[in-house]
Write an enzyme that holds these catalytic residues in place. Structure first.
Site, PDB file in Angstrom:
ATOM      1  N   HIS A 101       0.842  -1.203   0.000  1.00 19.06           N
ATOM      2  CA  HIS A 101       0.000   0.000   0.000  1.00 19.06           C
ATOM      3  C   HIS A 101       0.867   1.239   0.000  1.00 19.06           C
ATOM      4  CE1 HIS A 101       0.605  -1.494   4.101  1.00 19.06           C
ATOM      5  NE2 HIS A 101       0.666  -0.222   4.472  1.00 19.06           N
ATOM      6  N   HIS A 103       0.979   5.014   1.046  1.00 22.93           N
ATOM      7  CA  HIS A 103       0.342   6.040   1.866  1.00 22.93           C
ATOM      8  C   HIS A 103       0.432   7.372   1.107  1.00 22.93           C
ATOM      9  CE1 HIS A 103       0.362   3.883   5.851  1.00 22.93           C
ATOM     10  NE2 HIS A 103       1.333   3.199   5.258  1.00 22.93           N
TER      11      HIS A 103
HETATM   12  P1  5GP Z   1       1.773   0.123   7.309  1.00 24.58           P
HETATM   13  O1  5GP Z   1       2.322   0.355   8.696  1.00 24.58           O
HETATM   14  O2  5GP Z   1       1.639  -1.350   7.005  1.00 24.58           O
HETATM   15  O3  5GP Z   1       2.520   0.882   6.253  1.00 24.58           O
HETATM   16  O4  5GP Z   1       0.350   0.782   7.321  1.00 24.58           O
HETATM   17  C1  5GP Z   1      -0.844   0.092   7.487  1.00 24.58           C
HETATM   18  C2  5GP Z   1      -1.932   1.137   7.473  1.00 24.58           C
HETATM   19  O5  5GP Z   1      -3.171   0.491   7.298  1.00 24.58           O
HETATM   20  C3  5GP Z   1      -2.018   1.948   8.780  1.00 24.58           C
HETATM   21  O6  5GP Z   1      -1.887   3.336   8.487  1.00 24.58           O
HETATM   22  C4  5GP Z   1      -3.393   1.583   9.324  1.00 24.58           C
HETATM   23  O7  5GP Z   1      -4.040   2.660   9.954  1.00 24.58           O
HETATM   24  C5  5GP Z   1      -4.133   1.138   8.075  1.00 24.58           C
HETATM   25  N1  5GP Z   1      -5.184   0.157   8.328  1.00 24.58           N
HETATM   26  C6  5GP Z   1      -5.060  -0.992   9.036  1.00 24.58           C
HETATM   27  N2  5GP Z   1      -6.228  -1.665   9.044  1.00 24.58           N
HETATM   28  C7  5GP Z   1      -7.109  -0.926   8.323  1.00 24.58           C
HETATM   29  C8  5GP Z   1      -8.480  -1.088   7.980  1.00 24.58           C
HETATM   30  O8  5GP Z   1      -9.144  -2.071   8.338  1.00 24.58           O
HETATM   31  N3  5GP Z   1      -9.049  -0.124   7.218  1.00 24.58           N
HETATM   32  C9  5GP Z   1      -8.344   0.965   6.804  1.00 24.58           C
HETATM   33  N4  5GP Z   1      -9.002   1.861   6.050  1.00 24.58           N
HETATM   34  N5  5GP Z   1      -7.046   1.163   7.103  1.00 24.58           N
HETATM   35  C10 5GP Z   1      -6.432   0.237   7.870  1.00 24.58           C
END
Ligand code: 5GP
Length: 145
Positions: A101, A103
């Site tokens: 993903h 951001h």
């Molecule tokens: P990472 O740390 O893997 O780069 O970011 C994961 C992101 O996914 C975090 O910013 C977290 O808030 C978001 N996230 C986790 N679970 C969900 C969810 O069920 N729905 C949404 N919309 N975002 C999520």
């Protein structure tokens, strides 16, 4: 390892999300725990746990959609004054959801968001040495410059 995460459920409509963009390959929706108001995630519809598993064409599309979203964040009520892109690939990089993903984080003055890092100063010889090593890895991976 299981490639399915909550993001696959969001793609399939089995879990709720606040969508802002969708096409055949990618989906963009609001991050549930935003760093700043308007924080978005852009994901491939086909699960890829890491960049190494991601179809490069879809990777390009993540960036392309990210660019469009960045423009929308500036002209929407979010009123972004700047935008940061961030992608965590791997646990050490801070990845928590193992479905690639991007951001897209809108910035406004004094919003309190920032990346912590301590830049170092390396001698040119060290920079050249590492550049050579990385070029070698690109060649071995079949990537021509
Ligand atoms: P990472 O740390 O893997 O780069 O970011 C994961 C992101 O996914 C975090 O910013 C977290 O808030 C978001 N996230 C986790 N679970 C969900 C969810 O069920 N729905 C949404 N919309 N975002 C999520």
């Amino acid at each position: 390892m299981n490639p399915y995460t909550i993001f696959a459920d969001i793609v399939a409509g089995r879990a709720p999300s606040s969508k802002v963009y969708e096409d055949d390959d990618v989906l963009a929706f609001m991050d549930i725990r935003p760093f700043t108001p308007g924080h978005l995630l852009v994901i491939p519809k086909i699960p890829a746990r890491s960049l190494s598993e991601l179809d490069p064409a879809v990777g390009g599309k993540l960036f392309q959609v990210g660019q469009q979203l960045a423009a929308a964040l500036r002209t929407s009520e979010v009123g972004a004054d700047g935008v940061n892109f961030f992608l965590a690939d791997g646990v050490t990089a801070g990845q928590e959801v193992f479905h690639v993903h991007l951001h897209v984080i809108p910035r406004t003055p004094g919003d309190g968001f920032g990346l912590r890092g301590r830049p170092t100063t390396l001698p040119r010889a060290d920079l050249d040495y590492l550049a050579g090593s990385i070029r070698g890895a690109l060649d071995r991976n079949g990537n021509n410059s």
